[in-house]
Design a protein around this motif. Structure first.
Motif, PDB file in Angstrom:
ATOM      1  N   ARG A 188       0.833  -1.209   0.000  1.00 24.92           N
ATOM      2  CA  ARG A 188       0.000   0.000   0.000  1.00 24.92           C
ATOM      3  C   ARG A 188       0.868   1.259   0.000  1.00 24.92           C
ATOM      4  O   ARG A 188       0.597   2.217  -0.739  1.00 24.92           O
ATOM      5  CB  ARG A 188      -0.935  -0.001   1.217  1.00 24.92           C
ATOM      6  N   VAL A 189       1.903   1.276   0.818  1.00 23.64           N
ATOM      7  CA  VAL A 189       2.775   2.452   0.891  1.00 23.64           C
ATOM      8  C   VAL A 189       3.485   2.679  -0.439  1.00 23.64           C
ATOM      9  O   VAL A 189       3.531   3.803  -0.968  1.00 23.64           O
ATOM     10  CB  VAL A 189       3.794   2.300   2.039  1.00 23.64           C
ATOM     11  N   ASP A 190       4.037   1.611  -1.014  1.00 25.62           N
ATOM     12  CA  ASP A 190       4.748   1.737  -2.289  1.00 25.62           C
ATOM     13  C   ASP A 190       3.809   2.159  -3.415  1.00 25.62           C
ATOM     14  O   ASP A 190       4.166   2.984  -4.262  1.00 25.62           O
ATOM     15  CB  ASP A 190       5.426   0.417  -2.655  1.00 25.62           C
ATOM     16  N   LEU A 191       2.598   1.598  -3.425  1.00 22.84           N
ATOM     17  CA  LEU A 191       1.655   1.939  -4.494  1.00 22.84           C
ATOM     18  C   LEU A 191       1.173   3.382  -4.345  1.00 22.84           C
ATOM     19  O   LEU A 191       1.065   4.113  -5.340  1.00 22.84           O
ATOM     20  CB  LEU A 191       0.468   0.975  -4.480  1.00 22.84           C
ATOM     21  N   ALA A 192       0.891   3.815  -3.120  1.00 20.90           N
ATOM     22  CA  ALA A 192       0.498   5.213  -2.906  1.00 20.90           C
ATOM     23  C   ALA A 192       1.621   6.147  -3.332  1.00 20.90           C
ATOM     24  O   ALA A 192       1.374   7.205  -3.941  1.00 20.90           O
ATOM     25  CB  ALA A 192       0.133   5.437  -1.439  1.00 20.90           C
ATOM     26  N   ALA A 193       2.862   5.772  -3.053  1.00 19.03           N
ATOM     27  CA  ALA A 193       4.004   6.584  -3.482  1.00 19.03           C
ATOM     28  C   ALA A 193       4.067   6.667  -4.995  1.00 19.03           C
ATOM     29  O   ALA A 193       4.377   7.726  -5.565  1.00 19.03           O
ATOM     30  CB  ALA A 193       5.300   5.991  -2.925  1.00 19.03           C
ATOM     31  N   CYS A 194       3.771   5.569  -5.666  1.00 19.96           N
ATOM     32  CA  CYS A 194       3.794   5.555  -7.128  1.00 19.96           C
ATOM     33  C   CYS A 194       2.747   6.511  -7.691  1.00 19.96           C
ATOM     34  O   CYS A 194       3.011   7.254  -8.649  1.00 19.96           O
ATOM     35  CB  CYS A 194       3.570   4.131  -7.635  1.00 19.96           C
ATOM     36  N   TYR A 195       1.559   6.507  -7.105  1.00 19.64           N
ATOM     37  CA  TYR A 195       0.529   7.462  -7.535  1.00 19.64           C
ATOM     38  C   TYR A 195       1.011   8.891  -7.357  1.00 19.64           C
ATOM     39  O   TYR A 195       0.824   9.752  -8.239  1.00 19.64           O
ATOM     40  CB  TYR A 195      -0.763   7.249  -6.738  1.00 19.64           C
ATOM     41  N   ARG A 196       1.633   9.189  -6.228  1.00 16.80           N
ATOM     42  CA  ARG A 196       2.125  10.540  -5.977  1.00 16.80           C
ATOM     43  C   ARG A 196       3.220  10.920  -6.966  1.00 16.80           C
ATOM     44  O   ARG A 196       3.279  12.063  -7.443  1.00 16.80           O
ATOM     45  CB  ARG A 196       2.645  10.644  -4.541  1.00 16.80           C
ATOM     46  N   LEU A 197       4.103   9.985  -7.296  1.00 19.75           N
ATOM     47  CA  LEU A 197       5.168  10.260  -8.263  1.00 19.75           C
ATOM     48  C   LEU A 197       4.598  10.566  -9.639  1.00 19.75           C
ATOM     49  O   LEU A 197       5.080  11.460 -10.341  1.00 19.75           O
ATOM     50  CB  LEU A 197       6.131   9.076  -8.342  1.00 19.75           C
ATOM     51  N   VAL A 198       3.579   9.825 -10.038  1.00 15.70           N
ATOM     52  CA  VAL A 198       2.925  10.081 -11.326  1.00 15.70           C
ATOM     53  C   VAL A 198       2.356  11.504 -11.345  1.00 15.70           C
ATOM     54  O   VAL A 198       2.512  12.240 -12.324  1.00 15.70           O
ATOM     55  CB  VAL A 198       1.840   9.023 -11.599  1.00 15.70           C
ATOM     56  N   ALA A 199       1.724  11.902 -10.239  1.00 11.99           N
ATOM     57  CA  ALA A 199       1.183  13.258 -10.164  1.00 11.99           C
ATOM     58  C   ALA A 199       2.301  14.295 -10.194  1.00 11.99           C
ATOM     59  O   ALA A 199       2.190  15.332 -10.865  1.00 11.99           O
ATOM     60  CB  ALA A 199       0.346  13.412  -8.894  1.00 11.99           C
ATOM     61  N   MET A 200       3.389  14.017  -9.502  1.00 10.69           N
ATOM     62  CA  MET A 200       4.512  14.954  -9.460  1.00 10.69           C
ATOM     63  C   MET A 200       5.138  15.160 -10.830  1.00 10.69           C
ATOM     64  O   MET A 200       5.628  16.245 -11.149  1.00 10.69           O
ATOM     65  CB  MET A 200       5.560  14.458  -8.459  1.00 10.69           C
ATOM     66  N   HIS A 201       5.106  14.124 -11.671  1.00  7.13           N
ATOM     67  CA  HIS A 201       5.646  14.219 -13.023  1.00  7.13           C
ATOM     68  C   HIS A 201       4.647  14.804 -14.017  1.00  7.13           C
ATOM     69  O   HIS A 201       4.977  14.998 -15.186  1.00  7.13           O
ATOM     70  CB  HIS A 201       6.107  12.841 -13.513  1.00  7.13           C
ATOM     71  N   GLY A 202       3.417  15.057 -13.558  1.00  9.93           N
ATOM     72  CA  GLY A 202       2.404  15.598 -14.454  1.00  9.93           C
ATOM     73  C   GLY A 202       1.838  14.572 -15.412  1.00  9.93           C
ATOM     74  O   GLY A 202       1.294  14.921 -16.461  1.00  9.93           O
ATOM     75  N   TRP A 203       1.896  13.296 -15.030  1.00  4.22           N
ATOM     76  CA  TRP A 203       1.415  12.220 -15.904  1.00  4.22           C
ATOM     77  C   TRP A 203      -0.019  11.811 -15.577  1.00  4.22           C
ATOM     78  O   TRP A 203      -0.578  10.946 -16.256  1.00  4.22           O
ATOM     79  CB  TRP A 203       2.293  10.980 -15.746  1.00  4.22           C
ATOM     80  N   ASP A 204      -0.600  12.380 -14.522  1.00  3.04           N
ATOM     81  CA  ASP A 204      -1.952  11.966 -14.139  1.00  3.04           C
ATOM     82  C   ASP A 204      -2.981  12.572 -15.090  1.00  3.04           C
ATOM     83  O   ASP A 204      -2.671  13.465 -15.875  1.00  3.04           O
ATOM     84  CB  ASP A 204      -2.248  12.347 -12.687  1.00  3.04           C
ATOM     85  N   ASP A 205      -4.193  12.090 -15.012  1.00  4.17           N
ATOM     86  CA  ASP A 205      -5.265  12.491 -15.923  1.00  4.17           C
ATOM     87  C   ASP A 205      -6.531  12.698 -15.093  1.00  4.17           C
ATOM     88  O   ASP A 205      -7.449  11.876 -15.135  1.00  4.17           O
ATOM     89  CB  ASP A 205      -5.462  11.401 -16.987  1.00  4.17           C
ATOM     90  N   LEU A 206      -6.547  13.812 -14.318  1.00  8.17           N
ATOM     91  CA  LEU A 206      -7.640  14.083 -13.390  1.00  8.17           C
ATOM     92  C   LEU A 206      -7.838  12.877 -12.467  1.00  8.17           C
ATOM     93  O   LEU A 206      -6.932  12.528 -11.720  1.00  8.17           O
ATOM     94  CB  LEU A 206      -8.915  14.430 -14.164  1.00  8.17           C
ATOM     95  N   ILE A 207      -8.988  12.216 -12.521  1.00  8.01           N
ATOM     96  CA  ILE A 207      -9.242  11.045 -11.654  1.00  8.01           C
ATOM     97  C   ILE A 207      -9.137   9.749 -12.457  1.00  8.01           C
ATOM     98  O   ILE A 207      -9.490   8.679 -11.951  1.00  8.01           O
ATOM     99  CB  ILE A 207     -10.630  11.129 -10.999  1.00  8.01           C
ATOM    100  N   TYR A 208      -8.644   9.845 -13.682  1.00  2.00           N
ATOM    101  CA  TYR A 208      -8.639   8.684 -14.577  1.00  2.00           C
ATOM    102  C   TYR A 208      -7.244   8.054 -14.651  1.00  2.00           C
ATOM    103  O   TYR A 208      -6.281   8.598 -14.144  1.00  2.00           O
ATOM    104  CB  TYR A 208      -9.137   9.096 -15.958  1.00  2.00           C
ATOM    105  N   THR A 209      -7.187   6.927 -15.306  1.00  2.00           N
ATOM    106  CA  THR A 209      -6.024   6.033 -15.398  1.00  2.00           C
ATOM    107  C   THR A 209      -5.759   5.389 -14.038  1.00  2.00           C
ATOM    108  O   THR A 209      -6.292   5.814 -13.010  1.00  2.00           O
ATOM    109  CB  THR A 209      -4.751   6.699 -15.964  1.00  2.00           C
ATOM    110  N   HIS A 210      -4.902   4.372 -14.046  1.00  2.00           N
ATOM    111  CA  HIS A 210      -4.821   3.516 -12.874  1.00  2.00           C
ATOM    112  C   HIS A 210      -3.445   2.884 -12.732  1.00  2.00           C
ATOM    113  O   HIS A 210      -2.741   2.666 -13.715  1.00  2.00           O
ATOM    114  CB  HIS A 210      -5.840   2.369 -12.970  1.00  2.00           C
TER     115      HIS A 210
END
Length: 256
Positions: free
Chosen positions: A21-43
């Motif tokens: 859980r900790v590693d996966l949450a960190a991965c989500y945060r890293l994706v956001a930090m790189h600007g790779w997220d898509d609002l609430i979409y992608t997984h």
């Protein structure tokens, strides 16, 4: 206003599940930090070690709102395991991720994004070209999947499985990029390499100048060379501790 339900699962799940859980949450945060997220979409999904359960983001949360405790535990049929869970999941995300986890038991993590660069290169007839060192890593284990519309059709799962095979990188035509890894760090670093490769290709093609393609013989030898560079470990194993420290410095609350 619009408060997110606050959960605290630390000490209430196994040590292996909590670390995932900790590693996966960190991965989500890293994706956001790189600007790779898509609002609430992608997984991004991860298999809990020694189980048939997956963790995936709650549908409706931004990636920089993901924490270790608000990740949703599901089975391969998309059922939420905790009956008191206040969240739901995105059906399209479940289709893609469950399809891969079902057959790739070596893949702990599946990362799927809609970055402009991966969509653009996935939509080119030739796909990813051997134009940079970043492309070498992806091309050593690259696959493609044709666009079939929104990924909610269970019949598409078999074609996803067949197209990926034992590869670690996939470009989904007209859709985006996907990577898998033996660890969450591996999947993240694969996506980092794929995204940089696509960015560089588009910059080269946009220059209008003739490009130099790397010989296929060199592409074929990259995997063995990567093992030497990483001293027998995977790229994710070498880089993930540094990435994790970066997330902790930015916002340690992800690990709650």
């Amino acid at each position: 206003m619009f408060d997110i339900p606050q959960l605290d699962l630390k000490g209430k799940v196994s040590d292996a599940e909590w670390q995932t859980r900790v590693d996966l949450a960190a991965c989500y945060r890293l994706v956001a930090m790189h600007g790779w997220d898509d609002l609430i979409y992608t997984h991004i999904s991860a298999r809990i070690p020694d189980s048939e359960h997956l963790l995936i983001n709650a549908f409706g949360l931004a990636f920089d709102e993901i924490t270790a405790s608000n990740l949703v535990k599901i089975d391969f049929q998309g059922n939420i395991i905790d009956e008191n869970c206040p969240f739901e999941i995105n059906p399209a995300g479940f289709t893609i991720h469950s399809a891969i986890h079902e057959v790739r038991h070596d893949a702990m993590c599946v990362l799927h994004l809609h970055t402009n660069e991966t969509i653009a290169v996935a939509s080119l007839e030739q796909g990813l070209l051997p134009l940079s060192q970043y492309a070498m890593f992806a091309l050593a284990s690259m696959s493609y999947h044709e666009y079939e519309g929104l990924a909610v059709n269970p019949a598409e799962k078999l074609r996803l499985q067949q197209d990926l095979g034992m590869k670690n990188f996939m470009l989904l035509r007209n859709h985006g990029g996907l990577t898998v890894g033996k660890t969450i760090g591996d999947a993240f670093m694969h996506m980092y390499d794929l995204t940089r490769a696509c960015q560089i290709q588009l910059q080269i093609q946009g220059s209008g100048q003739p490009a130099v393609l790397v010989d296929q013989e060199i592409v074929d030898g990259i995997r063995a060379q990567a093992n030497i560079v990483h001293t027998g470990l995977t790229g994710g194993q070498k880089s993930w501790p540094a990435m994790l420290r970066k997330v902790y410095r930015t916002d340690p609350h992800f690990a709650r």
